[in-house]
Scaffold this motif. Structure first.
Motif, PDB file in Angstrom:
ATOM      1  N   SER A   1      -0.511  50.161-113.838  1.00 30.00           N
ATOM      2  CA  SER A   1       0.359  50.304-115.010  1.00 30.00           C
ATOM      3  C   SER A   1       1.718  49.665-114.794  1.00 30.00           C
ATOM      4  O   SER A   1       2.582  49.722-115.675  1.00 30.00           O
ATOM      5  CB  SER A   1       0.543  51.791-115.338  1.00 30.00           C
ATOM      6  OG  SER A   1      -0.693  52.406-115.627  1.00 30.00           O
ATOM      7  N   GLY A   2       1.899  49.069-113.621  1.00 31.84           N
ATOM      8  CA  GLY A   2       3.176  48.434-113.323  1.00 31.84           C
ATOM      9  C   GLY A   2       4.222  49.378-112.777  1.00 31.84           C
ATOM     10  O   GLY A   2       5.369  48.964-112.552  1.00 31.84           O
ATOM     11  N   GLU A   3       3.852  50.626-112.527  1.00 26.39           N
ATOM     12  CA  GLU A   3       4.795  51.611-112.000  1.00 26.39           C
ATOM     13  C   GLU A   3       4.808  51.565-110.471  1.00 26.39           C
ATOM     14  O   GLU A   3       3.791  51.261-109.848  1.00 26.39           O
ATOM     15  CB  GLU A   3       4.411  53.013-112.459  1.00 26.39           C
ATOM     16  CG  GLU A   3       4.425  53.193-113.965  1.00 26.39           C
ATOM     17  CD  GLU A   3       3.892  54.549-114.365  1.00 26.39           C
ATOM     18  OE1 GLU A   3       4.376  55.097-115.375  1.00 26.39           O
ATOM     19  OE2 GLU A   3       2.995  55.077-113.660  1.00 26.39           O
ATOM     20  N   LEU A   4       5.932  51.920-109.887  1.00 23.33           N
ATOM     21  CA  LEU A   4       6.026  51.949-108.432  1.00 23.33           C
ATOM     22  C   LEU A   4       5.336  53.187-107.874  1.00 23.33           C
ATOM     23  O   LEU A   4       5.534  54.296-108.362  1.00 23.33           O
ATOM     24  CB  LEU A   4       7.493  51.963-107.986  1.00 23.33           C
ATOM     25  CG  LEU A   4       8.356  50.734-108.267  1.00 23.33           C
ATOM     26  CD1 LEU A   4       9.654  50.837-107.466  1.00 23.33           C
ATOM     27  CD2 LEU A   4       7.646  49.440-107.948  1.00 23.33           C
ATOM     28  N   ASP A   5       4.536  52.976-106.838  1.00 22.82           N
ATOM     29  CA  ASP A   5       3.909  54.080-106.113  1.00 22.82           C
ATOM     30  C   ASP A   5       4.555  54.297-104.755  1.00 22.82           C
ATOM     31  O   ASP A   5       4.252  55.279-104.069  1.00 22.82           O
ATOM     32  CB  ASP A   5       2.411  53.815-105.920  1.00 22.82           C
ATOM     33  CG  ASP A   5       1.609  54.082-107.177  1.00 22.82           C
ATOM     34  OD1 ASP A   5       2.077  54.860-108.040  1.00 22.82           O
ATOM     35  OD2 ASP A   5       0.504  53.510-107.303  1.00 22.82           O
ATOM     36  N   GLY A   6       5.433  53.378-104.362  1.00 27.41           N
ATOM     37  CA  GLY A   6       6.079  53.535-103.066  1.00 27.41           C
ATOM     38  C   GLY A   6       7.057  52.417-102.777  1.00 27.41           C
ATOM     39  O   GLY A   6       7.006  51.343-103.386  1.00 27.41           O
ATOM     40  N   VAL A   7       7.954  52.695-101.837  1.00 29.02           N
ATOM     41  CA  VAL A   7       8.929  51.703-101.382  1.00 29.02           C
ATOM     42  C   VAL A   7       9.145  51.903 -99.891  1.00 29.02           C
ATOM     43  O   VAL A   7       9.082  53.027 -99.382  1.00 29.02           O
ATOM     44  CB  VAL A   7      10.271  51.853-102.139  1.00 29.02           C
ATOM     45  CG1 VAL A   7      10.856  53.260-101.953  1.00 29.02           C
ATOM     46  CG2 VAL A   7      11.283  50.797-101.696  1.00 29.02           C
ATOM     47  N   LEU A   8       9.359  50.813 -99.174  1.00 31.22           N
ATOM     48  CA  LEU A   8       9.643  50.895 -97.741  1.00 31.22           C
ATOM     49  C   LEU A   8      10.594  49.768 -97.358  1.00 31.22           C
ATOM     50  O   LEU A   8      10.318  48.599 -97.612  1.00 31.22           O
ATOM     51  CB  LEU A   8       8.361  50.787 -96.921  1.00 31.22           C
ATOM     52  CG  LEU A   8       8.535  50.874 -95.394  1.00 31.22           C
ATOM     53  CD1 LEU A   8       9.159  52.203 -94.982  1.00 31.22           C
ATOM     54  CD2 LEU A   8       7.193  50.663 -94.690  1.00 31.22           C
ATOM     55  N   ALA A   9      11.722  50.160 -96.767  1.00 28.50           N
ATOM     56  CA  ALA A   9      12.678  49.188 -96.253  1.00 28.50           C
ATOM     57  C   ALA A   9      12.492  49.051 -94.748  1.00 28.50           C
ATOM     58  O   ALA A   9      11.846  49.881 -94.106  1.00 28.50           O
ATOM     59  CB  ALA A   9      14.101  49.630 -96.568  1.00 28.50           C
ATOM     60  N   SER A  10      13.061  48.016 -94.173  1.00 28.50           N
ATOM     61  CA  SER A  10      13.070  47.866 -92.716  1.00 28.50           C
ATOM     62  C   SER A  10      14.291  47.055 -92.317  1.00 28.50           C
ATOM     63  O   SER A  10      14.850  46.297 -93.115  1.00 28.50           O
ATOM     64  CB  SER A  10      11.786  47.198 -92.209  1.00 28.50           C
ATOM     65  OG  SER A  10      11.693  45.856 -92.648  1.00 28.50           O
ATOM     66  N   VAL A  11      14.715  47.239 -91.077  1.00 33.19           N
ATOM     67  CA  VAL A  11      15.899  46.560 -90.567  1.00 33.19           C
ATOM     68  C   VAL A  11      15.555  45.884 -89.247  1.00 33.19           C
ATOM     69  O   VAL A  11      14.777  46.420 -88.448  1.00 33.19           O
ATOM     70  CB  VAL A  11      17.072  47.556 -90.378  1.00 33.19           C
ATOM     71  CG1 VAL A  11      16.723  48.644 -89.372  1.00 33.19           C
ATOM     72  CG2 VAL A  11      18.354  46.834 -89.968  1.00 33.19           C
ATOM     73  N   PHE A  12      16.129  44.708 -89.019  1.00 32.42           N
ATOM     74  CA  PHE A  12      15.983  44.051 -87.723  1.00 32.42           C
ATOM     75  C   PHE A  12      17.343  43.614 -87.220  1.00 32.42           C
ATOM     76  O   PHE A  12      18.054  42.832 -87.861  1.00 32.42           O
ATOM     77  CB  PHE A  12      15.063  42.837 -87.774  1.00 32.42           C
ATOM     78  CG  PHE A  12      15.061  42.097 -86.460  1.00 32.42           C
ATOM     79  CD1 PHE A  12      14.466  42.668 -85.346  1.00 32.42           C
ATOM     80  CD2 PHE A  12      15.704  40.876 -86.322  1.00 32.42           C
ATOM     81  CE1 PHE A  12      14.502  42.029 -84.111  1.00 32.42           C
ATOM     82  CE2 PHE A  12      15.741  40.227 -85.094  1.00 32.42           C
ATOM     83  CZ  PHE A  12      15.126  40.804 -83.987  1.00 32.42           C
ATOM     84  N   HIS A  13      17.698  44.125 -86.064  1.00 32.97           N
ATOM     85  CA  HIS A  13      18.944  43.781 -85.375  1.00 32.97           C
ATOM     86  C   HIS A  13      18.705  44.133 -83.908  1.00 32.97           C
ATOM     87  O   HIS A  13      17.933  45.045 -83.613  1.00 32.97           O
ATOM     88  CB  HIS A  13      20.105  44.620 -85.954  1.00 32.97           C
ATOM     89  CG  HIS A  13      21.441  44.296 -85.364  1.00 32.97           C
ATOM     90  ND1 HIS A  13      21.887  44.856 -84.177  1.00 32.97           N
ATOM     91  CD2 HIS A  13      22.449  43.490 -85.806  1.00 32.97           C
ATOM     92  CE1 HIS A  13      23.098  44.390 -83.909  1.00 32.97           C
ATOM     93  NE2 HIS A  13      23.469  43.568 -84.871  1.00 32.97           N
TER      94      HIS A  13
END
Length: 311
Positions: free
Chosen positions: A216-228
């Motif tokens: 349906s075009g809706e978000l089911d999840g989100v995940l960020a990440s960082v690299f340093h």
């Protein structure tokens, strides 16, 4: 017994706080027969000042020793619409046992009480001194997470079975901000739009964000990440199901080919954990989510992180 003055960190003190984070963190782990967290030059720990100051300028308290003038301890905090998050806290080894951490914690609690908001944090299960400090101050353990890591080959993950719904994962855009914030509020009952805005704008080049979308075009999840060099983690993340989490974690791990990122997953997410083992992931630590004040049990999968911290 030394006395200390609690004050806001100044720009001129950032280098000293960076050194404090580096040396005090390594000293604690090495004193408990574990390898140092930071390697290389002290400057690798500068990422904490840089990220925290970019999102929440001026939100760090330090304890200055009245006798020597040196910074004996520091604590970052994050005022958010729904709560105050306690960020990384450090005390110089020379000042262990002097009540520095208690004074810093109380300063943040006082700030939160003035605006009538709960305080949230993520703390190591290995550090019983910190656990006791928070518990005595009224924090209640609400969730347990296992820290996992994977040495991702240069060619990407080779072991195990790729998760379902990989074709539903895409790179997040600035236009996803409102939906990301709404999803986390629905699942985890917290709001932190400035954090996700910072990730998506990615002016520092340290961040990557993926989302998973349903039919349906809706978000089911989100995940960020960082690299340093001072921080390589997946998170924060908010997902409706373990299946959504698996797809997002797999996708973000592929983005970190040739690296060994760490991430936190709820211990009760057994199917997800088994899938991660199948890809070659290993455990390295345990963490607790602790909350002082109002708390509502989250739905779905919570993936907290250490920077910027929120349980």
């Amino acid at each position: 017994m030394s006395s200390y003055t609690i004050q806001s960190m100044t720009t001129e003190q950032q280098h000293e706080v960076t050194s404090l984070i580096y040396h005090s963190t390594n000293a604690w782990y090495q004193s408990h027969a574990r390898p140092p967290i930071f390697t290389g030059d002290v400057s690798v720990a500068s990422v904490f000042c840089e990220v925290y100051e970019a999102i929440d300028p001026g939100c760090c308290v330090v304890a200055r020793c009245d006798e020597s003038g040196v910074i004996a301890g520091s604590c970052f905090y994050h005022p958010r619409p729904t709560h105050v998050s306690l960020g990384i806290m450090n005390v110089h080894p020379d000042h262990f046992g002097g009540g520095v951490a208690r004074k810093l914690l109380q300063a943040v609690i006082d700030l939160a009480e003035k605006v009538n908001k709960p305080v949230r944090l993520v703390s190591s299960a290995l550090n019983l001194d910190s656990f006791s400090l928070y518990s005595r101050a009224g924090f209640v353990p609400r969730a347990t997470y296992q820290d996992m890591y994977l040495e991702v080959p240069e060619s990407g993950i080779q072991r195990g079975t790729p998760p379902a719904r990989l074709d539903c994962v895409r790179e997040a855009t600035a236009g996803d901000l409102e939906a990301i914030v709404a999803l986390e509020e629905k699942l985890h009952h917290i709001r932190r739009p400035d954090d996700y805005r910072h990730f998506l704008e990615n002016k520092s080049g340290l961040w990557h964000v993926s989302v998973i979308v349903n039919s349906s075009g809706e978000l089911d999840g989100v995940l960020a990440s960082v690299f340093h060099p001072g921080s390589n983690m997946l998170g924060p993340g908010a997902m409706r199901t373990e299946e959504d989490a698996a797809a997002l974690i797999y996708s973000e791990l592929q983005h970190h080919a040739g690296r060994s990122p760490v991430w936190l997953v709820p211990v009760e997410a057994s199917e997800l954990v088994q899938q991660l083992y199948g890809w070659g992931a290993r455990n390295c630590e345990l963490h607790f989510s602790q909350v002082r004040g109002e708390w509502t049990k989250p739905e779905g999968i919570v993936m907290p992180t250490f920077m910027p911290e929120t349980s």
